[in-house]
Design an enzyme around this catalytic site. Structure first.
Site, PDB file in Angstrom:
ATOM      1  N   CYS A   1      -1.942   9.092   2.660  1.00 53.03           N
ATOM      2  CA  CYS A   1      -1.663   8.599   1.307  1.00 53.03           C
ATOM      3  C   CYS A   1      -2.818   8.867   0.349  1.00 53.03           C
ATOM      4  O   CYS A   1      -2.609   9.047  -0.846  1.00 53.03           O
ATOM      5  CB  CYS A   1      -1.371   7.101   1.343  1.00 53.03           C
ATOM      6  SG  CYS A   1       0.170   6.656   2.152  1.00 53.03           S
TER       7      CYS A   1
ATOM      8  N   GLU B   1       0.879  -1.176   0.000  1.00 53.08           N
ATOM      9  CA  GLU B   1       0.000   0.000   0.000  1.00 53.08           C
ATOM     10  C   GLU B   1       0.905   1.211   0.000  1.00 53.08           C
ATOM     11  O   GLU B   1       1.463   1.597   1.032  1.00 53.08           O
ATOM     12  CB  GLU B   1      -0.919  -0.032   1.226  1.00 53.08           C
ATOM     13  CG  GLU B   1      -2.179   0.818   1.062  1.00 53.08           C
ATOM     14  CD  GLU B   1      -2.032   2.228   1.610  1.00 53.08           C
ATOM     15  OE1 GLU B   1      -1.620   3.104   0.820  1.00 53.08           O
ATOM     16  OE2 GLU B   1      -2.316   2.441   2.786  1.00 53.08           O
TER      17      GLU B   1
END
Length: 484
Positions: A287, A253
């Site tokens: 993110c 990720e």
């Protein structure tokens, strides 16, 4: 009332003990709101890592064979303890990471629910029976993959570790997790909840250390079976390469640079306020944070004005102080990065609509920033800012806006605002992202998968898909009678 500034004594958890590293190395842990030292985090060495892996091997053997009902009971007990301790966990998180106490406490409560979701979902990791020839039983079984090596960053000190811990333990795996050295206290409190809930020794091992040393050692170990990482794209590529060389699956990720497309039929004020709330959450250190704002030319002035108004309402300060809505950046490196991006954009012709500077006070504070008239060659449009900077760019053609949105190697999150169902479907089909939100900028939820495409990684965390990587599929063919 004077805030509680006490900080826990940081230890690693290996097998059945809270301990320091064998060689005695430590690093200071800083409060990003004051730049003062909170405490020391112990660093692991090779011998410590070998002990952690050995503990995980033993822990896996015990945990894998624990009945799923008992595993679920222990995980629910840990989630309940975390819920009870959310105020204290949130306080520690704010001290070491900086986010406002309300956000920190909310993160602790949210990840307790992540653990509950994964624990229950693991009860439904069904196999199946496949019709076959008489006398033959053909089946598919789902089994835990084995000890996991996991690595997590500092921006969500509870969220990132728990997504890996919850999935691994729910699937029946053990885990060695290296949490961030900048936010170790939160990770220790998470692990303490599992220990106090009765998790068998060795199932969950927590270490800290020099990232390259720890990752190389854990990934190369023949006993770890899966690599799970959240962090930057460059580091993710290195870890994925190492995992590939060891023939181990991985979950990556990685970073993003999420575009926001505000279409001609959208409400510019509503879009701006919703996007600003997401942009300045956790000081932009997310993110999936919206970070490139492509706004139809007919709306750009109204959108920018509303965004600036929202930015000016942000209350900046120590996350423990009453009324603060945005805390500091994590460290001085992030401050320098913000200053460089603003300087580059303005040198190329962008206008600072608000902010654009470091606050003149102790701590790593940067003002919420909106940049207007940002030229295509500005670094901030190509590099993930990971901070409270919002560049606004006008467009006139939706297809061109989607081309710009997709032009970078990132593909984690994207956002769109429109009142048209047909236009929304164009955005859904056209935007290259693993996570897409229409008319809002919502965050991750336990019941649905999160993850990226392109250089933003692969694999999913959350939802039913979140357990997939932690389970292996075994085909079993059983001859029930003599075939003669």
């Amino acid at each position: 009332m004077t805030p509680d500034l006490s900080y826990p004594d940081i230890r690693m958890r290996i097998a059945d003990r809270w301990r320091t590293g064998a060689d005695g190395r430590t690093l200071p842990v800083l409060n990003p709101a004051t730049e003062k030292v909170l405490g020391e985090v112990p660093l692991t060495g090779a011998a410590d890592l070998d002990e952690a892996v050995a503990a995980a091997v033993d822990g896996f053997a015990a945990w894998r064979d624990t009945p799923v009902a008992r595993r679920t009971e222990i995980l629910h007990a840990a989630a309940d303890l975390l819920t009870e301790r959310a105020d204290e966990v949130g306080r520690i998180m704010t001290l070491e990471q900086g986010k406002p106490l309300r956000e920190s406490r909310g993160e602790a409560l949210r990840v307790a629910n992540t653990l509950r979701w994964d624990a229950e979902d693991a009860r439904r990791a069904y196999g199946r029976i496949i019709p076959s020839a008489p006398g033959t039983l053909l089946s598919v079984r789902r089994e835990p993959i084995g000890p996991v090596a996991a690595f997590t960053p500092w921006n969500f000190p509870a969220g990132s570790p728990m997504r890996k811990i919850a999935a691994a333990l729910s699937a029946g795996c053990s885990i060695v997790i290296k949490a961030s050295e900048e936010t170790p206290g939160t990770a220790c409190e998470l692990v303490r909840c599992f220990v106090d809930a009765g998790l068998p020794d060795g199932v969950l091992n927590l270490v800290f250390g020099e990232p390259a040393e720890v990752s190389a050692h854990l990934i190369a170990s023949p006993h770890t079976r899966l690599v799970a990482f959240t962090g930057s794209i460059p580091v993710g590529k290195l870890l994925a390469s190492a995992a590939g060389a060891a023939m181990k699956p991985s979950i990556m990720e990685l970073g993003g640079h999420a575009p926001v497309i505000v279409c001609a039929d959208a409400d510019p004020i509503a879009a701006a306020r919703r996007a600003a709330a997401a942009k300045f959450a956790n000081a932009g250190q997310v993110c999936t944070s919206p970070s490139r704002f492509l706004v139809h030319a007919s709306l750009v002035e109204e959108f920018t004005a509303a965004f600036v108004a929202a930015a000016e309402e942000v209350v900046i300060g120590d996350g423990l102080a009453e009324g603060v809505t945005m805390g500091p950046l994590a460290n001085d490196r992030r401050l320098a990065a913000m200053e460089e991006l603003v300087a580059d954009a303005t040198a190329r012709g962008a206008k600072v609509a608000c902010g654009g500077f470091r606050l003149d006070r102790p701590g790593y504070f940067f003002a919420p920033t909106v940049l207007a008239d940002v030229p295509d060659d500005a670094r901030v449009l190509a590099e993930e800012p990971f901070g409270p900077i919002a560049p606004v760019v006008p467009f006139t053609d939706l297809d061109e806006a989607m081309r710009v949105a997709n032009s970078l190697p990132y593909g984690l999150a994207a956002y769109g605002f429109t009142e048209s169902a047909a236009t929304a479907e164009r955005l859904v089909r056209g935007l290259e992202a693993g996570i897409l939100s229409i008319n809002h900028c919502g965050g991750s939820v336990s019941e649905a998968p999160s993850g990226g495409v392109k250089s933003s990684g692969y694999g999913r965390e959350g939802g039913t898909e979140g357990l997939d990587a932690y389970l292996v599929t075994k085909r079993v063919s059983h001859l029930l009678e003599d075939g003669r």
